[in-house]
Design a protein around this motif. Structure first.
Motif, PDB file in Angstrom:
ATOM      1  N   ASP A 284       0.801  -1.168   0.033  1.00  0.00           N
ATOM      2  CA  ASP A 284      -0.069  -0.178  -0.067  1.00  0.00           C
ATOM      3  C   ASP A 284       0.988   1.276  -0.054  1.00  0.00           C
ATOM      4  N   ARG A 285       0.904   2.082  -1.130  1.00  0.00           N
ATOM      5  CA  ARG A 285       1.873   3.062  -1.151  1.00  0.00           C
ATOM      6  C   ARG A 285       1.153   4.390  -0.257  1.00  0.00           C
ATOM      7  N   GLN A 286       0.129   4.067   0.323  1.00  0.00           N
ATOM      8  CA  GLN A 286      -0.536   5.378   1.279  1.00  0.00           C
ATOM      9  C   GLN A 286       0.214   5.066   2.741  1.00  0.00           C
ATOM     10  N   LEU A 287       0.947   3.806   3.040  1.00  0.00           N
ATOM     11  CA  LEU A 287       1.514   3.512   4.197  1.00  0.00           C
ATOM     12  C   LEU A 287       2.335   4.880   4.738  1.00  0.00           C
ATOM     13  N   PRO A 288       2.320   4.909   5.915  1.00  0.00           N
ATOM     14  CA  PRO A 288       3.253   6.190   6.527  1.00  0.00           C
ATOM     15  C   PRO A 288       4.731   5.537   6.800  1.00  0.00           C
ATOM     16  N   LEU A 289       5.343   5.144   5.821  1.00  0.00           N
ATOM     17  CA  LEU A 289       6.370   4.245   5.928  1.00  0.00           C
ATOM     18  C   LEU A 289       7.562   4.876   5.214  1.00  0.00           C
ATOM     19  N   SER A 290       8.681   5.352   5.775  1.00  0.00           N
ATOM     20  CA  SER A 290       9.871   5.406   5.059  1.00  0.00           C
ATOM     21  C   SER A 290      10.697   4.114   4.897  1.00  0.00           C
ATOM     22  N   VAL A 291      11.727   4.484   3.930  1.00  0.00           N
ATOM     23  CA  VAL A 291      12.590   3.409   3.652  1.00  0.00           C
ATOM     24  C   VAL A 291      13.462   3.086   4.800  1.00  0.00           C
ATOM     25  N   ARG A 292      13.812   3.928   5.641  1.00  0.00           N
ATOM     26  CA  ARG A 292      14.285   3.773   6.916  1.00  0.00           C
ATOM     27  C   ARG A 292      13.526   2.822   7.894  1.00  0.00           C
ATOM     28  N   ASP A 293      12.441   3.416   8.105  1.00  0.00           N
ATOM     29  CA  ASP A 293      11.437   2.674   8.737  1.00  0.00           C
ATOM     30  C   ASP A 293      11.447   1.099   8.371  1.00  0.00           C
ATOM     31  N   LEU A 294      11.395   0.751   7.221  1.00  0.00           N
ATOM     32  CA  LEU A 294      11.115  -0.461   6.596  1.00  0.00           C
ATOM     33  C   LEU A 294      12.304  -1.376   7.045  1.00  0.00           C
ATOM     34  N   LEU A 295      13.805  -0.708   6.636  1.00  0.00           N
ATOM     35  CA  LEU A 295      15.014  -1.317   6.931  1.00  0.00           C
ATOM     36  C   LEU A 295      15.095  -1.621   8.363  1.00  0.00           C
ATOM     37  N   ASN A 296      14.802  -0.702   9.168  1.00  0.00           N
ATOM     38  CA  ASN A 296      14.991  -0.756  10.647  1.00  0.00           C
ATOM     39  C   ASN A 296      13.991  -1.842  11.216  1.00  0.00           C
ATOM     40  N   ALA A 297      12.796  -2.204  10.679  1.00  0.00           N
ATOM     41  CA  ALA A 297      11.714  -2.852  11.028  1.00  0.00           C
ATOM     42  C   ALA A 297      12.554  -4.494  10.870  1.00  0.00           C
ATOM     43  N   LYS A 298      12.922  -4.798   9.606  1.00  0.00           N
ATOM     44  CA  LYS A 298      13.838  -5.928   9.503  1.00  0.00           C
ATOM     45  C   LYS A 298      14.775  -6.049  10.479  1.00  0.00           C
ATOM     46  N   ALA A 299      15.765  -5.105  10.536  1.00  0.00           N
ATOM     47  CA  ALA A 299      16.988  -4.927  11.339  1.00  0.00           C
ATOM     48  C   ALA A 299      16.617  -5.446  12.836  1.00  0.00           C
ATOM     49  N   HIS A 300      15.411  -4.630  13.197  1.00  0.00           N
ATOM     50  CA  HIS A 300      15.141  -5.079  14.759  1.00  0.00           C
ATOM     51  C   HIS A 300      14.673  -6.176  14.965  1.00  0.00           C
ATOM     52  N   PHE A 301      13.751  -6.737  14.019  1.00  0.00           N
ATOM     53  CA  PHE A 301      13.115  -8.321  14.078  1.00  0.00           C
ATOM     54  C   PHE A 301      14.349  -9.273  14.091  1.00  0.00           C
ATOM     55  N   LEU A 302      15.329  -9.138  13.321  1.00  0.00           N
ATOM     56  CA  LEU A 302      16.397 -10.095  13.245  1.00  0.00           C
ATOM     57  C   LEU A 302      17.515  -9.842  14.108  1.00  0.00           C
ATOM     58  N   LYS A 303      17.345  -8.651  15.027  1.00  0.00           N
ATOM     59  CA  LYS A 303      18.302  -8.215  16.065  1.00  0.00           C
ATOM     60  C   LYS A 303      19.627  -7.929  15.329  1.00  0.00           C
ATOM     61  N   LEU A 304      19.641  -7.212  14.404  1.00  0.00           N
ATOM     62  CA  LEU A 304      20.811  -6.917  13.757  1.00  0.00           C
ATOM     63  C   LEU A 304      21.245  -5.349  14.359  1.00  0.00           C
ATOM     64  N   SER A 305      22.584  -5.424  14.256  1.00  0.00           N
ATOM     65  CA  SER A 305      23.189  -4.034  14.689  1.00  0.00           C
ATOM     66  C   SER A 305      23.129  -2.865  13.653  1.00  0.00           C
ATOM     67  N   GLN A 306      23.316  -1.914  14.211  1.00  0.00           N
ATOM     68  CA  GLN A 306      23.221  -0.572  13.299  1.00  0.00           C
ATOM     69  C   GLN A 306      24.122  -0.898  12.286  1.00  0.00           C
ATOM     70  N   THR A 307      25.231  -1.286  12.638  1.00  0.00           N
ATOM     71  CA  THR A 307      26.476  -1.617  11.555  1.00  0.00           C
ATOM     72  C   THR A 307      26.109  -2.354  10.444  1.00  0.00           C
ATOM     73  N   ASP A 308      25.317  -3.483  10.908  1.00  0.00           N
ATOM     74  CA  ASP A 308      24.777  -4.396   9.755  1.00  0.00           C
ATOM     75  C   ASP A 308      24.045  -3.707   8.732  1.00  0.00           C
ATOM     76  N   THR A 309      23.143  -2.703   9.295  1.00  0.00           N
ATOM     77  CA  THR A 309      22.204  -2.017   8.554  1.00  0.00           C
ATOM     78  C   THR A 309      23.070  -1.056   7.578  1.00  0.00           C
ATOM     79  N   GLU A 310      23.935  -0.205   8.303  1.00  0.00           N
ATOM     80  CA  GLU A 310      24.779   0.820   7.479  1.00  0.00           C
ATOM     81  C   GLU A 310      25.711   0.093   6.278  1.00  0.00           C
ATOM     82  N   ARG A 311      25.892  -1.274   6.515  1.00  0.00           N
ATOM     83  CA  ARG A 311      26.725  -2.105   5.643  1.00  0.00           C
ATOM     84  C   ARG A 311      25.981  -2.232   4.152  1.00  0.00           C
ATOM     85  N   ILE A 312      24.750  -2.600   4.731  1.00  0.00           N
ATOM     86  CA  ILE A 312      23.894  -2.928   3.458  1.00  0.00           C
ATOM     87  C   ILE A 312      23.468  -1.462   2.876  1.00  0.00           C
ATOM     88  N   VAL A 313      23.258  -0.561   3.459  1.00  0.00           N
ATOM     89  CA  VAL A 313      23.011   0.907   3.099  1.00  0.00           C
ATOM     90  C   VAL A 313      24.127   1.257   2.161  1.00  0.00           C
TER      91      VAL A 313
END
Lengths: 236, 257
Positions: free
Chosen positions: A78-107
């Motif tokens: 749904d393109r109307q979701l109040p969801l930024s790209v960062r929100d989305l990546l953070n949701a997956k990273a939090h769920f998988l208990k990844l560190s901020q460094t892991d996310t930054e590496r993919i970014v």
């Protein structure tokens, strides 16, 4: 090389129709397996079955410890979701208990700019959206990635970048790739194994074995248009 | 006596404000799941239980809880079985519930069932309500990543390891629990409104997830606070609640995106 996926006598029936009848193949570590076939032959169904998203008969065995990333052909988000790209990546990273460094590496690996990270998913172009799906798939350090026509909605330059990234993932990070594609030149240049699915059954082997004019004509019921010489000149 | 009344009113206000935060959070995810109308509708699933409780002279909340819980499980089961959108299934269950509720609720009690009743609240009631509202807030906070991934793409969520069906069930149960807690203060009509309207206001104000959740909770808390104020100072209970609905609707219509 170690076998990471073994598929034995896989049969998929949906709504009473046989979509995949009795399929057998294997995927080895660092393989790039291309799945080819005409429209409606069941390529996407096969990927979704491998991901255990559809019911099936037969055996699908992923080696223990396999971490899978998936880039679907399209996401009906749904393109109307109040969801930024960062929100989305953070949701997956939090769920998988990844560190901020892991996310930054993919970014960094997928070259996501701060503007893109802060953008709402509703305003992304087709190419940007595809890039986000790839970044999302790479979070969690997968050792296998399933791509369903990853460049279907992309311009030529972006398409080239996606395949460069795929190649880097395979070569530098040792990630095995299963790729659904209609572009036979790309398949010939990048794939280490090819699985073809058509009305007359399936075939599996190396690109040189499978991508012969006769086999392709039988698969597509039309003369093939692809260029083998690209492998020598532009081999990635 | 006066001290006791004040303490009880204080409990009511505190609990209502805490509930408003829970309703704001649940409503926010309800809006993203396109289930906002379901807030109003699911609250009506409580009506048959309320009606039967009035008839049998037992605590109305027990009746409401029973039909809400059974209705929620029925909605989840039908959704899983048929693959239809949640709103379709909720519509079916709603129609049946409203019919049964209207038939079994005694005429004298229908207003209380729809609009709730300001009852003095005991310390036990306050603690129980606080526990329930706190649980809803904590559970939604804990589920938020799984909810976001499921909202974006159920397939991608499943591949990531999210049990999508279970997340949907948990959310529906939390949704129903929120309605149940709200029934204590507002009745089925206004509980649905408190889930719908603040989330819609929050969505009109922002595009980012965290801001959206905060805006919805704030709108919800302010609505409840203003409602209490109106109720005790200016206008009658039913009029203040009707004004709440229309006031919030005006805010949603007037604000730019």
């Amino acid at each position: 090389m170690k076998t990471i996926l073994s598929v034995q006598h896989l049969t998929v029936n949906l709504d009473g129709h046989s979509i995949i009848p009795d399929l057998c193949f294997e995927l080895h570590g660092q393989d790039m397996l291309a799945i080819i076939g005409p429209n409606g032959s069941g390529k996407t169904v096969l990927l979704r079955t491998l991901l255990n998203l559809l019911p099936y008969q037969g055996k699908i065995e992923w080696v223990e410890g396999t971490r899978i990333g998936y880039v679907p052909q399209r996401v009906a988000a749904d393109r109307q979701l109040p969801l930024s790209v960062r929100d989305l990546l953070n949701a997956k990273a939090h769920f998988l208990k990844l560190s901020q460094t892991d996310t930054e590496r993919i970014v960094s690996l997928t070259s996501l700019t701060p503007e893109l990270l802060n953008a709402n998913i509703g305003v992304l172009s087709g190419g940007q959206f595809q890039k986000i799906l790839i970044a999302l798939a790479l979070l969690g350090q997968p050792n296998v990635i399933l791509f369903d026509e990853p460049t279907a909605s992309l311009d030529e330059l972006t398409e080239e970048r996606v395949y460069e990234l795929l190649h880097r993932l395979k070569e530098e990070h040792g990630i095995a790739v299963i790729l659904v594609s209609h572009d036979l030149s790309i398949v010939y240049r990048n794939a280490t194994a090819v699985l073809c699915i058509g009305k007359n059954g399936a075939c599996f082997g190396s690109p040189k074995e499978v991508l012969t004019p006769e086999a392709l004509e039988a698969l597509y019921s039309a003369p093939p248009k692809y260029y083998q010489h690209l492998r020598e000149h532009h081999g990635l | 006596m006066s001290w006791l009344t004040h303490t009880s009113a204080g409990y009511s206000v505190l609990l209502a404000l805490l509930f408003a935060v829970a309703a704001g959070l649940v409503g926010s995810f309800g809006l993203m799941k396109r289930m906002l109308l379901a807030g109003d509708v699911i609250s009506h699933v409580a009506l048959p239980g309320l009606g039967l409780a009035f008839l049998l002279k037992i605590n109305p909340l027990i009746g409401a809880a029973t039909t809400l819980f059974l209705g929620t499980l029925l909605i989840w089961h039908l959704q899983k079985k048929t693959g239809l959108a949640t709103e379709n299934i909720i519509g079916v269950v709603f129609a049946a519930s409203l019919g049964i509720g209207a038939a079994v609720t005694p005429n004298d009690d229908i207003i209380e069932a729809l609009f709730g009743k300001n009852l003095a609240i005991s310390l036990f009631g306050f603690l129980l309500g606080t526990l329930a509202a706190g649980f809803i807030i904590a559970a939604i906070w804990n589920l938020r990543d799984r909810l976001v991934l499921t909202l974006f793409s159920p397939d991608l969520a499943a591949v990531t390891g999210v049990n999508v069906s279970r997340v949907n069930l948990y959310f529906l149960l939390l949704f129903s629990l929120t309605i149940l807690v709200g029934l204590r203060f507002m009745g089925s009509l206004l509980t649905g409104s408190l889930i719908i309207l603040p989330a819609a206001i929050g969505r009109r104000l922002t595009n980012k997830m965290s801001h959206f959740l905060i805006a919805s909770c704030l709108a919800s808390t302010l609505s409840v606070g203003a409602g209490f104020l109106l109720n005790t100072t200016l206008v009658s209970q039913i009029w203040s609640r009707t004004l709440y609905r229309h006031g919030c609707s005006l805010i949603i219509c007037d604000q730019p995106v």
